[in-house]
Scaffold this motif. Structure first.
Motif, PDB file in Angstrom:
ATOM      1  N   GLN A   1       0.815  -1.215   0.000  1.00  0.00           N
ATOM      2  CA  GLN A   1       0.000   0.000   0.000  1.00  0.00           C
ATOM      3  C   GLN A   1       0.847   1.264   0.000  1.00  0.00           C
ATOM      4  O   GLN A   1       0.474   2.272  -0.587  1.00  0.00           O
ATOM      5  N   ALA A   2       2.008   1.197   0.616  1.00  0.00           N
ATOM      6  CA  ALA A   2       2.890   2.359   0.707  1.00  0.00           C
ATOM      7  C   ALA A   2       3.890   2.444  -0.439  1.00  0.00           C
ATOM      8  O   ALA A   2       4.623   3.421  -0.544  1.00  0.00           O
ATOM      9  N   ASP A   3       3.890   1.459  -1.331  1.00  0.00           N
ATOM     10  CA  ASP A   3       4.891   1.362  -2.393  1.00  0.00           C
ATOM     11  C   ASP A   3       4.362   1.935  -3.703  1.00  0.00           C
ATOM     12  O   ASP A   3       3.558   1.310  -4.393  1.00  0.00           O
ATOM     13  N   LEU A   4       4.819   3.117  -4.063  1.00  0.00           N
ATOM     14  CA  LEU A   4       4.350   3.772  -5.286  1.00  0.00           C
ATOM     15  C   LEU A   4       4.731   2.988  -6.543  1.00  0.00           C
ATOM     16  O   LEU A   4       3.967   2.949  -7.513  1.00  0.00           O
ATOM     17  N   ILE A   5       5.885   2.355  -6.526  1.00  0.00           N
ATOM     18  CA  ILE A   5       6.322   1.567  -7.680  1.00  0.00           C
ATOM     19  C   ILE A   5       5.418   0.339  -7.857  1.00  0.00           C
ATOM     20  O   ILE A   5       5.091  -0.043  -8.981  1.00  0.00           O
ATOM     21  N   PHE A   6       4.978  -0.260  -6.753  1.00  0.00           N
ATOM     22  CA  PHE A   6       4.044  -1.381  -6.824  1.00  0.00           C
ATOM     23  C   PHE A   6       2.772  -0.964  -7.551  1.00  0.00           C
ATOM     24  O   PHE A   6       2.303  -1.650  -8.467  1.00  0.00           O
ATOM     25  N   TRP A   7       2.210   0.184  -7.179  1.00  0.00           N
ATOM     26  CA  TRP A   7       0.952   0.641  -7.788  1.00  0.00           C
ATOM     27  C   TRP A   7       1.144   1.032  -9.250  1.00  0.00           C
ATOM     28  O   TRP A   7       0.278   0.770 -10.089  1.00  0.00           O
ATOM     29  N   GLU A   8       2.271   1.613  -9.569  1.00  0.00           N
ATOM     30  CA  GLU A   8       2.561   1.929 -10.970  1.00  0.00           C
ATOM     31  C   GLU A   8       2.668   0.630 -11.783  1.00  0.00           C
ATOM     32  O   GLU A   8       2.149   0.545 -12.901  1.00  0.00           O
ATOM     33  N   SER A   9       3.295  -0.378 -11.197  1.00  0.00           N
ATOM     34  CA  SER A   9       3.406  -1.679 -11.864  1.00  0.00           C
ATOM     35  C   SER A   9       2.033  -2.308 -12.073  1.00  0.00           C
ATOM     36  O   SER A   9       1.749  -2.862 -13.143  1.00  0.00           O
ATOM     37  N   ILE A  10       1.177  -2.234 -11.064  1.00  0.00           N
ATOM     38  CA  ILE A  10      -0.177  -2.792 -11.177  1.00  0.00           C
ATOM     39  C   ILE A  10      -0.952  -2.078 -12.288  1.00  0.00           C
ATOM     40  O   ILE A  10      -1.659  -2.713 -13.077  1.00  0.00           O
ATOM     41  N   MET A  11      -0.805  -0.765 -12.386  1.00  0.00           N
ATOM     42  CA  MET A  11      -1.484  -0.026 -13.459  1.00  0.00           C
ATOM     43  C   MET A  11      -0.960  -0.450 -14.832  1.00  0.00           C
ATOM     44  O   MET A  11      -1.740  -0.617 -15.778  1.00  0.00           O
ATOM     45  N   ASN A  12       0.351  -0.666 -14.935  1.00  0.00           N
ATOM     46  CA  ASN A  12       0.932  -1.132 -16.197  1.00  0.00           C
ATOM     47  C   ASN A  12       0.466  -2.550 -16.536  1.00  0.00           C
ATOM     48  O   ASN A  12       0.206  -2.863 -17.699  1.00  0.00           O
ATOM     49  N   ILE A  13       0.364  -3.400 -15.527  1.00  0.00           N
ATOM     50  CA  ILE A  13      -0.127  -4.767 -15.718  1.00  0.00           C
ATOM     51  C   ILE A  13      -1.575  -4.738 -16.192  1.00  0.00           C
ATOM     52  O   ILE A  13      -1.969  -5.493 -17.088  1.00  0.00           O
ATOM     53  N   LYS A  14      -2.370  -3.857 -15.613  1.00  0.00           N
ATOM     54  CA  LYS A  14      -3.780  -3.709 -16.036  1.00  0.00           C
ATOM     55  C   LYS A  14      -3.852  -3.287 -17.495  1.00  0.00           C
ATOM     56  O   LYS A  14      -4.604  -3.863 -18.285  1.00  0.00           O
ATOM     57  N   GLU A  15      -3.076  -2.293 -17.849  1.00  0.00           N
ATOM     58  CA  GLU A  15      -3.067  -1.782 -19.212  1.00  0.00           C
ATOM     59  C   GLU A  15      -2.633  -2.855 -20.214  1.00  0.00           C
ATOM     60  O   GLU A  15      -3.180  -2.953 -21.310  1.00  0.00           O
ATOM     61  N   ALA A  16      -1.667  -3.677 -19.843  1.00  0.00           N
ATOM     62  CA  ALA A  16      -1.146  -4.723 -20.722  1.00  0.00           C
ATOM     63  C   ALA A  16      -1.998  -6.002 -20.686  1.00  0.00           C
ATOM     64  O   ALA A  16      -1.742  -6.933 -21.443  1.00  0.00           O
ATOM     65  N   GLU A  17      -2.990  -6.043 -19.799  1.00  0.00           N
ATOM     66  CA  GLU A  17      -3.890  -7.192 -19.640  1.00  0.00           C
ATOM     67  C   GLU A  17      -3.132  -8.483 -19.329  1.00  0.00           C
ATOM     68  O   GLU A  17      -3.436  -9.557 -19.845  1.00  0.00           O
ATOM     69  N   ILE A  18      -2.152  -8.374 -18.455  1.00  0.00           N
ATOM     70  CA  ILE A  18      -1.342  -9.523 -18.032  1.00  0.00           C
ATOM     71  C   ILE A  18      -2.086 -10.279 -16.927  1.00  0.00           C
ATOM     72  O   ILE A  18      -2.718  -9.674 -16.062  1.00  0.00           O
ATOM     73  N   TRP A  19      -1.990 -11.598 -16.958  1.00  0.00           N
ATOM     74  CA  TRP A  19      -2.607 -12.434 -15.940  1.00  0.00           C
ATOM     75  C   TRP A  19      -1.686 -12.516 -14.721  1.00  0.00           C
ATOM     76  O   TRP A  19      -0.483 -12.684 -14.854  1.00  0.00           O
ATOM     77  N   LEU A  20      -2.286 -12.411 -13.530  1.00  0.00           N
ATOM     78  CA  LEU A  20      -1.543 -12.489 -12.278  1.00  0.00           C
ATOM     79  C   LEU A  20      -1.993 -13.701 -11.465  1.00  0.00           C
ATOM     80  O   LEU A  20      -3.188 -13.984 -11.389  1.00  0.00           O
ATOM     81  N   PRO A  21      -1.064 -14.393 -10.823  1.00  0.00           N
ATOM     82  CA  PRO A  21      -1.439 -15.499  -9.935  1.00  0.00           C
ATOM     83  C   PRO A  21      -1.771 -14.965  -8.534  1.00  0.00           C
ATOM     84  O   PRO A  21      -1.195 -13.982  -8.080  1.00  0.00           O
ATOM     85  N   TYR A  22      -2.723 -15.629  -7.877  1.00  0.00           N
ATOM     86  CA  TYR A  22      -3.081 -15.240  -6.513  1.00  0.00           C
ATOM     87  C   TYR A  22      -3.458 -16.481  -5.712  1.00  0.00           C
ATOM     88  O   TYR A  22      -3.803 -17.520  -6.268  1.00  0.00           O
ATOM     89  N   GLN A  23      -3.359 -16.365  -4.403  1.00  0.00           N
ATOM     90  CA  GLN A  23      -3.754 -17.448  -3.504  1.00  0.00           C
ATOM     91  C   GLN A  23      -5.261 -17.349  -3.305  1.00  0.00           C
ATOM     92  O   GLN A  23      -5.767 -16.319  -2.828  1.00  0.00           O
ATOM     93  N   LYS A  24      -5.978 -18.389  -3.680  1.00  0.00           N
ATOM     94  CA  LYS A  24      -7.440 -18.357  -3.618  1.00  0.00           C
ATOM     95  C   LYS A  24      -7.965 -18.196  -2.194  1.00  0.00           C
ATOM     96  O   LYS A  24      -8.878 -17.408  -1.963  1.00  0.00           O
TER      97      LYS A  24
END
Length: 84
Positions: free
Chosen positions: A44-67
């Motif tokens: 939440q405090a990591d600006l680079i993390f959020w920028e990366s998430i926005m780029n991932i959204k834009e590129a429509e990349i699939w992300l793995p998560y723990q169900k």
């Protein structure tokens, strides 16, 4: 080891980022379900993390998560020994 190579990968899902509702990330799973991904205090405090998430959204990349706990995987698409 890749996640696809794991024998027991039922605990792991994948999805595409559909929206960002700070502090959560909304994914659409392979089955079309909406999944609310929680973020850690560090993320939440990591600006680079959020920028990366926005780029991932834009590129429509699939992300793995723990169900079960609905967190992104720290180890990306590589299998963590605890799940084998």
């Amino acid at each position: 080891m890749l996640l696809d190579d794991m024998e027991n990968n039922d605990a792991i899902g994948s999805g595409q980022v559909k929206s960002i509702e700070f502090p959560n990330i909304i994914l659409q799973s392979e089955t079309g379900q909406t999944v609310k991904i929680k973020t850690t205090k560090q993320q939440q405090a990591d600006l680079i993390f959020w920028e990366s998430i926005m780029n991932i959204k834009e590129a429509e990349i699939w992300l793995p998560y723990q169900k079960e706990v609905q967190y992104l995987l720290d180890f990306d698409w590589l299998g963590d020994p605890q799940f084998t």
